[in-house]
Structure formats: structure tokens, C-alpha cells
Design a protein around this motif. Structure first.
Motif, PDB file in Angstrom:
ATOM      1  N   GLY A   1       0.824  -1.207   0.000  1.00 28.98           N
ATOM      2  CA  GLY A   1       0.000   0.000   0.000  1.00 28.98           C
ATOM      3  C   GLY A   1       0.857   1.256   0.000  1.00 28.98           C
TER       4      GLY A   1
ATOM      5  N   ARG B   1      -4.316  -2.756   0.645  1.00 26.33           N
ATOM      6  CA  ARG B   1      -4.566  -1.569   1.499  1.00 26.33           C
ATOM      7  C   ARG B   1      -5.438  -1.933   2.693  1.00 26.33           C
ATOM      8  NH1 ARG B   1      -3.956   3.359  -2.283  1.00 26.33           N
ATOM      9  NH2 ARG B   1      -1.665   3.301  -2.215  1.00 26.33           N
TER      10      ARG B   1
ATOM     11  N   ASP C   1      -7.528   2.954  -3.421  1.00 26.71           N
ATOM     12  CA  ASP C   1      -8.176   3.531  -2.242  1.00 26.71           C
ATOM     13  C   ASP C   1      -9.682   3.322  -2.278  1.00 26.71           C
ATOM     14  OD1 ASP C   1      -6.147   4.450  -0.669  1.00 26.71           O
ATOM     15  OD2 ASP C   1      -6.118   6.472  -1.532  1.00 26.71           O
TER      16      ASP C   1
END
Ligand code: AMP
Ligand code: DBH
Length: 591
Positions: free
Chosen positions: A60, A137, A101
Motif C-alpha cells: 500500500g 490496502r 483507495d
């Protein structure tokens, strides 16, 4: 058989694990993952950090940093799925970062959390990267299935990992993955989400509906993935009936990327073509798509590995580097030669490096790479468990064409040993054992396999027979593991034998390799029939169909079936696969 000192055994309690406290806290988000994870012992982890190998990066943060440094540079090129006149999609680093994201936020909004497992089975499309970085992430673990896997493999991965999600294309290569997903979902209590890429999702959810505005689904405290976390589960080609899962951490895998990028001469001007299935360890990390993104370069996705598709893409996108298994490399060599003989150009001028690995590349074929394709051959001998060897770009041509390279890291410990684990001198063929900063200490949740596959002091028994040259390069001479290497696709003999044994006419089965000029090896199943079926034996095709119908990846269906009354035996009465291999090889050369 379970050795209490084997790394897998201690991992279950994990007293020496960095973050071992997580194991004793059943509510920790990674508790389930860590319970099956054999950690690097503290003193090794400390050394790998002190030596600068493990730098505390995560996937990430890596993408975040690249996107901040060069937001407008192209990261991903997918020649399909675009809109309007141009079918090609081109995502910049900023766009990939934003998409990751949004995907992470959407996955969280659907209840997917750090430590959860998600089986990912996608073709070479941009969505693969959007999804995988989204999972990274979140700290959820992709389980990297291959497009060829079918019911048997997928249902096993979902059940064994307790997967909460399974991500598929709608239809790929004529196969309807939605139907398979429905069946697996009905049978797997943990599986809550089936996400579909491209086409009609049917009763499932389109992946495109998952992403949301990150402001709407922030992570809960304690959910931030850590560099020492297991980032994903990779698959082992396997030598036993049970496919094994390979837990790789951000720290260790990113180190292997950094080493690969350097040894393959990659930088921000590199353009890597993903020809092999994107989820496989080779095109993912050697240096592969992730190495290329680490270097700030450009990843081009090849929907299909044929020269007809790949060559024009190489020319149009200015591809500088790619990786192939030996059968594909041969196909490309033959095709490029034919084009040239007909007075044309294959359009490969931009190509600087061709990596070939996954199975032994013949010296004869290796010698053709530079003259025919006009690029440098780089042999790569790697394994999803860790250790990767490369020939160096500036090695003498003789070394490049006759060896499978040497390890990435000065801290890769390589031993070549005899049957009693005694070290052998250079030049002598023996078993390859290895330990190092990016080689696992155990398969995930497999204490019994770990006792057999790792030494008490943590060396991985690769099952490969190798010889080390005076320059430290390794030459792969064969294998001790019971596995057929079908042009880079690994088939575990025992797995296929178990499927054959389920057939009512089959008394016993032994699967061995037979030489093949194209794939290197193919599978031959020797079968002993039950007494009552011998008068009217089933046809070979019937047994092949039987295996296929049990829902196995196509590449595992035996290429040939031979009926015998009994198997040849070794001195102590075991089935002599050596004799079976010799018999089929002899019958092929005489026919
Ligand atoms: P996997 O377990 O699927 O990751 O496959 C790794 C195995 O592939 C290695 O242990 C080797 O048996 C084989 N392999 C990979 N690269 C090469 C190569 N360049 N030459 C010979 N065998 C290879
Ligand atoms: O065969 C492999 O698994 C392999 C081959 C080349 C691999 O994992 C790799 C490079 O990283």
C-alpha cells in the motif's frame, strides 16, 4: 512423522513470532492468519532488517509513494476494456492509487477486513491490479488462483483458507466462472462475496459496484496493514495430493522485488509485458508486474500469449522486458524466425530482456534467443516459496545459456546435499536446500507437510536436484519431488493418482512424466485395473474424461494413459516410478 522442532510446528503456538502476542489475542485482526504462519525467527528477522533487506514498506505504501513521486506516469496498460474508439485503458500511477483507495473503501464497506482471505481468479486485466492493491490496502489477503483452476482447486482454496470472497471473470476461455462460483458459495459457509469482472454478474455482485469514496468507509483503528504481515497466499505447484499455500509478507516479498528490479536492469523507463497468468509468482515478481511498479515503470497486460497478440503489442507499447515459460519461448522463437525468413519484421526492436523460467530451458533453445529475438536472455529459476535465481545481464553468453542463474541475495543460503543432508562439493548434483530473507519458513497451516518440507533449522527442501558451478551458478539437473513440470505448469503426481483411484475400474495408478519436445514433459498415467474390469478395459479417453469431470484444471488431465497388469517395484517393493518413466520414454522413442 511430525517433528516438534520443525518450524511449522512451533508456528502453531508462535512463541517466537514477532507480533506473537497477536496469536494469544484471538481478537487481533491477524490472529487467524498468524495461527497458521511459521514466522522468521527473531534473530533472522533482526538481521534482515539490519542489513537493509526488510525496509518496513508495504504494498500500500509503495504505491502511495510512487503515485506521489510521479502521478502522471502510466502504470497499467490494458489493451481491452476501454471505451469509445480506443479499447486500450491506460491508468496513471495517480489513477491506480485512487482506484486502490476506492476499492479498499468499498471492500471495507462490505465488511472485508484486515486478515480476511479472498480468492482471486482473474485473467490479465487492469482490474486485477485495482483489486489486489485494494486488498493490500485493507490488509486482506489475496489467494492467487490461476485462471485454469476449476471446481476441485477453487473449492479447496475457499474452504481451506476460510475465504470470505471469491473474485472471477464472468466467462473466460469459454468457461462460465459465475456458475462455478455459485456452486462453491453454496458449499462454503465462510464465502459471503462473489465479485464478477466484465460481463453480466448474474446472481453475484459486479466488481465495478464495489468501489466507494474513501471518506465513506475509513478503516477502523488497528486495521492498518503492517510490513511484517502476511500480504497474500501464493500457491505451490506441489508434489503431494494437497496443494499448499505460501504465506508471503510485505517485507520479504518487496525485498525480492527490489533485488529482481536491480538484477533485471529495470527503472522507470521499463515496460514489462505480462504474458503468463498475472497471479503466478513469476510474472508477478520476477521482476514481473509488481517489480515494474516498484521501479516506477509501465505494466502492459497481454490478454493472450500467442505471438500474433504479443508481437504487435510489444511494438506498439515499446515493451522492453517480459517473461515466458520455455514452451512459449520456443513458439516465439519459431514465429520470429518465420517472419524474418519471409522478409518481414517481428517488431521486437524495443525488447531488451527476455526472462525464461518455470521449467528447464534447453541450451539449444537458449542459444537462439539473442540472434533471433535480438535481446538478452535472462534465465530465472524461481519458486513461489521464495528463492529466485537469475543469470546476470552481464554474465558471459556461455553462462547465460548453460545455467539457471544464481540467487538474488548475498543472504540466500543455498546448500546442495546428498540423501543424508550432507553437503556436496561444487560440481556434484544433489538436493537443493535453501533459507533466506524471502524464503518461507513453512506452508500455511500445514504442520505435517512442514515437517517433511523444511529441515529442523528452517531450510526449505525444494525437491530440485541441482549442481553448483564454480561461479556459484546453479544448473537444474532434475527433481526428487514427485511432480511433473508440464512446460512450467506443475502437476503433483499424487493429486492425479487420487482422482484416478476414484474410478470404479481402477485398482492402482502411478503418474509419471514422459519427455515431450514442446512442453519438456507431459503426464503419463500408468493404471492397473481391477480384476473384473480387465476383460473389458475402459478406454483411455474415458479415464481422461473422468478426471476432467471431477473438476480439475485442464493441464492436470493425464496426456496419456497406459494399462499394465502390475507396476515395476523397487528393491524394497515401492512402485518404481524411475522404471515407469524409462518405459514410457523408451516406447516413445521406438514408436
Ligand atoms: P512452483 O512450486 O510452482 O513455484 O514451481 C517452482 C519449481 O519450478 C521449482 O522448484 C523448479 O522445480 C521449477 N523451476 C522453476 N524455474 C525453473 C528453471 N528455470 N529451470 C528448471 N526448473 C525450474
Ligand atoms: O516456476 C516458478 O514458480 C517460478 C519460475 C520463475 C517462480 O516462482 C519465479 C520465477 O518467481
Amino acid at each position: 512423522m511430525t517433528d516438534p522442532t520443525a518450524p511449522g510446528a512451533s508456528a502453531v503456538t508462535g512463541p517466537t513470532a514477532p507480533g506473537a502476542s497477536a496469536v494469544t489475542d484471538p481478537h487481533h485482526p491477524m490472529a487467524e492468519v498468524l495461527a497458521g504462519f511459521a514466522p522468521y525467527p527473531d534473530e533472522f528477522a533482526a538481521r534482515y532488517r539490519a542489513d537493509g533487506h526488510w525496509r518496513g514498506e508495504t504494498f500500500g505504501s509503495m504505491l502511495r509513494e510512487r503515485a506521489a513521486a510521479h502521478p502522471d506516469r502510466i502504470a497499467i496498460v490494458d489493451p481491452t476494456g476501454g471505451s469509445g474508439e480506443d479499447p486500450t485503458r491506460r491508468w496513471t500511477y495517480a489513477e491506480l492509487d485512487l482506484r486502490a483507495d476506492r476499492m479498499a473503501a468499498g471492500l471495507r464497506a462490505r465488511g472485508i477486513r484486515r486478515g480476511d482471505r479472498v480468492v482471486v481468479q482473474l485473467p490479465n486485466t487492469a482490474e486485477f491490479f485495482e483489486l489486489v492493491f485494494g486488498l493490500f490496502r485493507v490488509g486482506a489477503l489475496p489467494v492467487f488462483a490461476l485462471p485454469a483452476h476449476r471446481y476441485t482447486e477453487i473449492s479447496y482454496f475457499c474452504a481451506f483458507t476460510g475465504a470470505v470472497g471469491y473474485v472471477v471473470p464472468a466467462v473466460e476461455g469459454g468457461f462460465d466462472h459465475r456458475e462455478l462460483a455459485s456452486r462453491v458459495k453454496a458449499e462454503t459457509p465462510s464465502l459471503r462475496h462473489v465479485l464478477v469482472v466484465g460481463g453480466d454478474a448474474g446472481e453475484h455482485t459486479p466488481l465495478a459496484e464495489v468501489p466507494v469514496d474513501p471518506a465513506d468507509a475509513a478503516g477502523a483503528p488497528g486495521e492498518e496493514p503492517q510490513p511484517g504481515d502476511v500480504a497474500f497466499l501464493q500457491l505451490s505447484g506441489g508434489s503431494t495430493g494437497v496443494p499448499k499455500l505460501i504465506p508471503r509478507t510485505h517485507d520479504d516479498y518487496i525485498y525480492s522485488l527490489r533485488g529482481s528490479v536491480e538484477l533485471c536492469g529495470q527503472d522507470e523507463n521499463s515496460v514489462y509485458l505480462v504474458v503468463l497468468p498475472a497471479a503466478h509468482n513469476f510474472p508477478l515478481s520476477s521482476p514481473g508486474s509488481l517489480g515494474t511498479l516498484y521501479a516506477g515503470g509501465r505494466v502492459v497486460l497481454c490478454p493472450q500469449p500467442s505471438p500474433e497478440t504479443a508481437f504487435p503489442l510489444i511494438e506498439r507499447e515499446g515493451v522492453t522486458i517480459t517473461g515466458l515459460v520455455p514452451p512459449l519461448a520456443l513458439l516465439w522463437l519459431d514465429s520470429a524466425e518465420r517472419i524474418r525468413e519471409a522478409g518481414g519484421s517481428a517488431g521486437l526492436e524495443s525488447l531488451e530482456v527476455l526472462l525464461v523460467g518455470g521449467a528447464k530451458f534447453s541450451e539449444e533453445a537458449a542459444r537462439r534467443v539473442r540472434p533471433v529475438l535480438g535481446c538478452t536472455l535472462q534465465q530465472v529459476f524461481g519458486m513461489a516459496e521464495g528463492l529466485v535465481n537469475y543469470t546476470r545481464l552481464d554474465d558471459p553468453e556461455e553462462v547465460i545459456v548453460t545455467t539457471q542463474g544464481r540467487p538474488i541475495s548475498p543472504d540466500d543460503e543455498v546448500r546442495v546435499v546428498d540423501d543424508e543432508d550432507r553437503d556436496l562439493p561444487d560440481g556434484t548434483t544433489g538436493h537443493l536446500l535453501t533459507r533466506g530473507p524471502y524464503t518461507i519458513r513453512g506452508y500455511w497451516n500445514a504442520p505435517e507437510h512442514n515437517a517433511a518440507s523444511f529441515t529442523a533449522d528452517g531450510f526449505y527442501r525444494t525437491g530440485d536436484l541441482v549442481r553448483r558451478t564454480g561461479t556459484g551458478h546453479l544448473v537444474v539437473e532434475g527433481r526428487a519431488k514427485d511432480q511433473i513440470n508440464r512446460g512450467g505448469e506443475k502437476v503433483a503426481a499424487e493429486e492425479i493418482e487420487n482422482h484416478l483411484l476414484a474410478h470404479p475400474a481402477v485398482h492402482d495408478a502411478a503418474v509419471v512424466s514422459m519427455p515431450d519436445p514442446y512442453l519438456g514433459e507431459r503426464t503419463c498415467a500408468y493404471v492397473v485395473l481391477r480384476e473384473e474390469h480387465r476383460a473389458q478395459p475402459p478406454k483411455s479417453v474415458e479415464l481422461k474424461r473422468f478426471v476432467r469431470q471431477r473438476g480439475l484444471a485442464d493441464f492436470k488431465v493425464p496426456d496419456r494413459v497406459e494399462f499394465v497388469d502390475a507396476f515395476p517395484a523397487t528393491g524394497i517393493g515401492k512402485v518404481s516410478k524411475k522404471d515407469l518413466r524409462a518405459a514410457i520414454a523408451a516406447s516413445l522413442t521406438s514408436s
